[in-house]
Every structure is written in structure tokens, then in C-alpha cells.
Write a protein that holds these residues in place. Structure first.
Motif, PDB file in Angstrom:
ATOM      1  N   ALA A   1      27.794  29.623 -10.051  1.00  0.00           N
ATOM      2  CA  ALA A   1      27.775  31.016  -9.591  1.00  0.00           C
ATOM      3  C   ALA A   1      26.445  31.338  -8.917  1.00  0.00           C
ATOM      4  CB  ALA A   1      27.997  31.958 -10.779  1.00  0.00           C
ATOM      5  N   GLY A   2      26.473  32.261  -7.962  1.00  0.00           N
ATOM      6  CA  GLY A   2      25.254  32.738  -7.318  1.00  0.00           C
ATOM      7  C   GLY A   2      24.404  31.598  -6.780  1.00  0.00           C
ATOM      8  N   ALA A   3      23.129  31.580  -7.168  1.00  0.00           N
ATOM      9  CA  ALA A   3      22.237  30.522  -6.698  1.00  0.00           C
ATOM     10  C   ALA A   3      22.677  29.151  -7.218  1.00  0.00           C
ATOM     11  CB  ALA A   3      20.804  30.815  -7.129  1.00  0.00           C
ATOM     12  N   GLY A   4      23.418  29.133  -8.318  1.00  0.00           N
ATOM     13  CA  GLY A   4      23.995  27.868  -8.819  1.00  0.00           C
ATOM     14  C   GLY A   4      25.024  27.338  -7.836  1.00  0.00           C
ATOM     15  N   LEU A   5      25.800  28.247  -7.254  1.00  0.00           N
ATOM     16  CA  LEU A   5      26.730  27.856  -6.190  1.00  0.00           C
ATOM     17  C   LEU A   5      25.928  27.364  -4.982  1.00  0.00           C
ATOM     18  CD1 LEU A   5      29.616  27.802  -4.960  1.00  0.00           C
ATOM     19  CD2 LEU A   5      29.260  30.176  -4.276  1.00  0.00           C
ATOM     20  N   GLY A   6      24.799  28.041  -4.724  1.00  0.00           N
ATOM     21  CA  GLY A   6      23.933  27.622  -3.615  1.00  0.00           C
ATOM     22  C   GLY A   6      23.482  26.175  -3.763  1.00  0.00           C
ATOM     23  N   LEU A   7      23.127  25.793  -4.989  1.00  0.00           N
ATOM     24  CA  LEU A   7      22.718  24.397  -5.233  1.00  0.00           C
ATOM     25  C   LEU A   7      23.883  23.442  -4.977  1.00  0.00           C
ATOM     26  CD1 LEU A   7      20.678  24.426  -8.581  1.00  0.00           C
ATOM     27  CD2 LEU A   7      19.812  24.354  -6.246  1.00  0.00           C
TER      28      LEU A   7
END
Ligand code: T3D
Length: 265
Positions: free
Chosen positions: A114-120
Motif C-alpha cells: 500500500a502507498g509507498a509500499g506499492l511504490g517500492l
């Protein structure tokens, strides 16, 4: 590899040419803190400088991949805080380091991203997902616009209309839908995830690393170029690739009718 760095919020393991970076705050679904971003950046630097590392796997401990920015850390902010600067000094550096790393990065998506975790996950070169994985843009849920490269990567992977829908709704995308959308390369059962990624990473660790790195460089660069410039850039990069040991070995092995022994040089 000697002097393996030690970390508090991530695990960093190197074996047989593969570095595995595990986000390690499982009770918080590996929500990202400032220390974790710093440690991730340091781990990526080691991956870049250590020649014996020829493939990188990023995953999460426990049932999540990463729930993005740790929202509790937001709550602890005192005094003047610029979210723009927080991004510039944290996630922006991280995402750029992942794209600049001239080695394959596999996101082993074990659970929610999710969020920046999705970005990674999106900044990796490949995403292999467990059937238990899910993807949530999450930004809109807290009234934010996308960051951590999600706007850039998501619309390139799935197209602008679908990207808008996921960003504006914040709805959860489960693994099977993610595969249909082109968000992930493969979905496997939770039990098969480790073995599937280990086999793929093992193959990359014996592949022509410089050729893969140059492939990544070309893909990064041509996306913003007109065709004529892209063709010229490909020609320049091929001038580099043709000088590698692995190119010579590949051609020689072809004529000798034997499997190539690539050294990554
Ligand atoms: O300054 C800047 O850099 C801005 C940058 C922003 C980048 C971003 O990433 S913005 C987006 C931030 N992330 C979110 O808004 C996601 C928040 N989390 C969720 O929506 C849900 O947790 C999930 C959909 C990801 C998963 O739901 P579920 O039901 O599987 O798990 P849960 O029960 O909600 O969470 C489990 C635990 O993790 C829980 O802790 P507890 O109550 O058991 O002690 C929960 O509070 C914690 N957790 C989950 N996400 C976060 C978190 N703790 C801190 N920060 C989180 N992001």
C-alpha cells in the motif's frame, strides 16, 4: 561477501549471488519509517557496489509486503515539517536508487502493498505475487495524491484510465486482478512463492548481469524519447554491451553448442 551490513528495521541476506532485503516490522505490516528508508538505501548501495550480488529480492516479513508510510510517525512530527522534503530525502532517493541499480530487482509480494509500499513494489523490475497479495494505492484514503513514483509507474504499467481509477478510489486490488491488469508478472500460491522467486533469482544470478543492467538503463531512458532518439540510444548502449565478457562467452558457447557460463562481467 565479507562485512555484511547489519540493520534494525530490515534484514539483509546474501547467498549464491542473490541479496534478499526483507522489510522487517511485521506487526505493522512493514510500514515504512525514516530509519527503514535509510537502511533500505544503504542496502541498495551495497547491492550496487558488491560485484558478487547479481540479483536483488525485496519482500516483507509476516503477512504484509508494506503498508506504506508509517502513519504513527506522521503523528510524532513536531515543529515545521515539509512533506515534500520528507519525500525528497526519503522515498524519492529510494525509488531512484532502485531504478538506477543495474541488476534485476524482484519484488516478492507476499501480502498487502500500500502507498509507498506499492511504490517500492512498482519500482522493482518484476513482481511475483502470492495469491494472498493485494495492492492498495492508499493515498486517497488519507486525502493525499500519489507519491513514491506510483503516479509514474502505475500509469505506465496499466494505462492512465485504470491508474486514475485505482488512485482516485483507493480500492484494494487482489492478486488475480493485478495479474489481469499487468501489475504483476506472476501469481503463485502462498506455499510456492519462496521457491518460485528463489528459482527465478537463481537464474538471474547466473545471467549476463551487465547485459541486464544495460537493458534496464535502456528501458529507463527511452521511455521519454522519440523513436529516432531511442534507436540512437540503443546503438550507443549496444556498443558497450558488445564489449562485455558475457557477450563473448554467449557467442562462443553458441558455436561450441554448450550452455554459456556467464560471469556477470
Ligand atoms: O511524508 C511522506 O513521506 C508522505 C508519504 C506518504 C506515502 C504513503 O505511503 S501514504 C499511505 C500510507 N499508508 C496507508 O494509508 C495504509 C494504511 N493501512 C491500511 O489501510 C491497512 O492497514 C491495509 C489495507 C494496508 C491492511 O489492512 P489490514 O486489515 O490487513 O491490516 P490492519 O489491521 O489495518 O493493520 C495491521 C496493523 O498494522 C495495525 O496495527 P495494530 O492495530 O495491530 O497495532 C495497523 O495499525 C498497522 N498499520 C497498517 N498500516 C499502517 C500501520 N501502522 C502504521 N502505518 C501504516 N501505514
Amino acid at each position: 561477501m565479507t562485512n555484511q551490513p547489519s540493520f534494525e528495521t530490515i534484514r539483509f541476506d546474501v547467498a549464491d549471488g542473490v541479496a534478499t532485503i526483507t522489510l522487517n516490522r511485521p506487526d505493522k505490516l512493514n510500514a515504512l519509517t525514516t530509519s527503514m528508508s535509510k537502511e533500505l538505501l544503504a542496502a541498495l548501495k551495497t547491492c550496487a557496489s558488491e560485484q558478487t550480488i547479481r540479483c536483488v529480492v525485496i519482500t516483507g516479513a509476516g503477512r504484509g509486503f508494506s503498508a506504506g508510510q508509517d502513519l504513527a510517525e506522521f503523528g510524532q512530527v513536531t515543529g515545521k515539517f515539509s512533506v515534500g522534503d520528507h519525500l525528497r530525502h526519503g522515498y524519492n532517493r529510494l525509488i531512484l536508487a532502485m531504478r538506477a541499480l543495474e541488476k534485476p530487482i524482484i519484488a516478492k509480494v507476499n501480502g498487502v502493498a500500500a502507498g509507498a509500499g506499492l511504490g517500492l513494489a512498482l519500482a522493482a523490475d518484476l513482481r511475483i505475487a502470492s495469491e494472498k497479495a493485494s495492492f492498495v494505492t492508499a493515498f486517497i484514503g488519507i486525502g493525499l495524491a500519489p507519491d513514491s513514483g506510483v503516479s509514474w509507474h502505475l500509469q505506465r504499467l496499466i494505462g492512465p484510465a485504470r491508474a486514475f481509477e485505482l488512485l482516485a478510489s483507493g480500492r484494494k486490488v487482489r492478486a488475480e486482478e493485478a495479474l489481469t491488469l499487468g501489475l504483476v508478472n506472476q501469481v503463485v500460491s502462498a506455499e510456492a512463492l519462496d521457491a518460485t522467486v528463489a528459482a527465478m533469482a537463481g537464474q538471474f544470478a547466473q545471467a549476463p548481469t551487465r547485459g541486464i543492467g544495460l537493458t534496464k538503463r535502456v528501458l529507463n531512458k527511452v521511455t521519454a524519447m522519440p523513436l529516432a532518439e531511442a534507436l540512437e540510444y540503443e546503438a550507443q548502449i549496444q556498443d558497450i554491451a558488445i564489449q562485455t565478457d558475457d557477450h563473448k562467452e554467449g557467442v562462443q558457447a553458441f558455436f561450441e553448442k554448450r550452455p554459456p557460463q556467464f560471469t556477470g562481467k
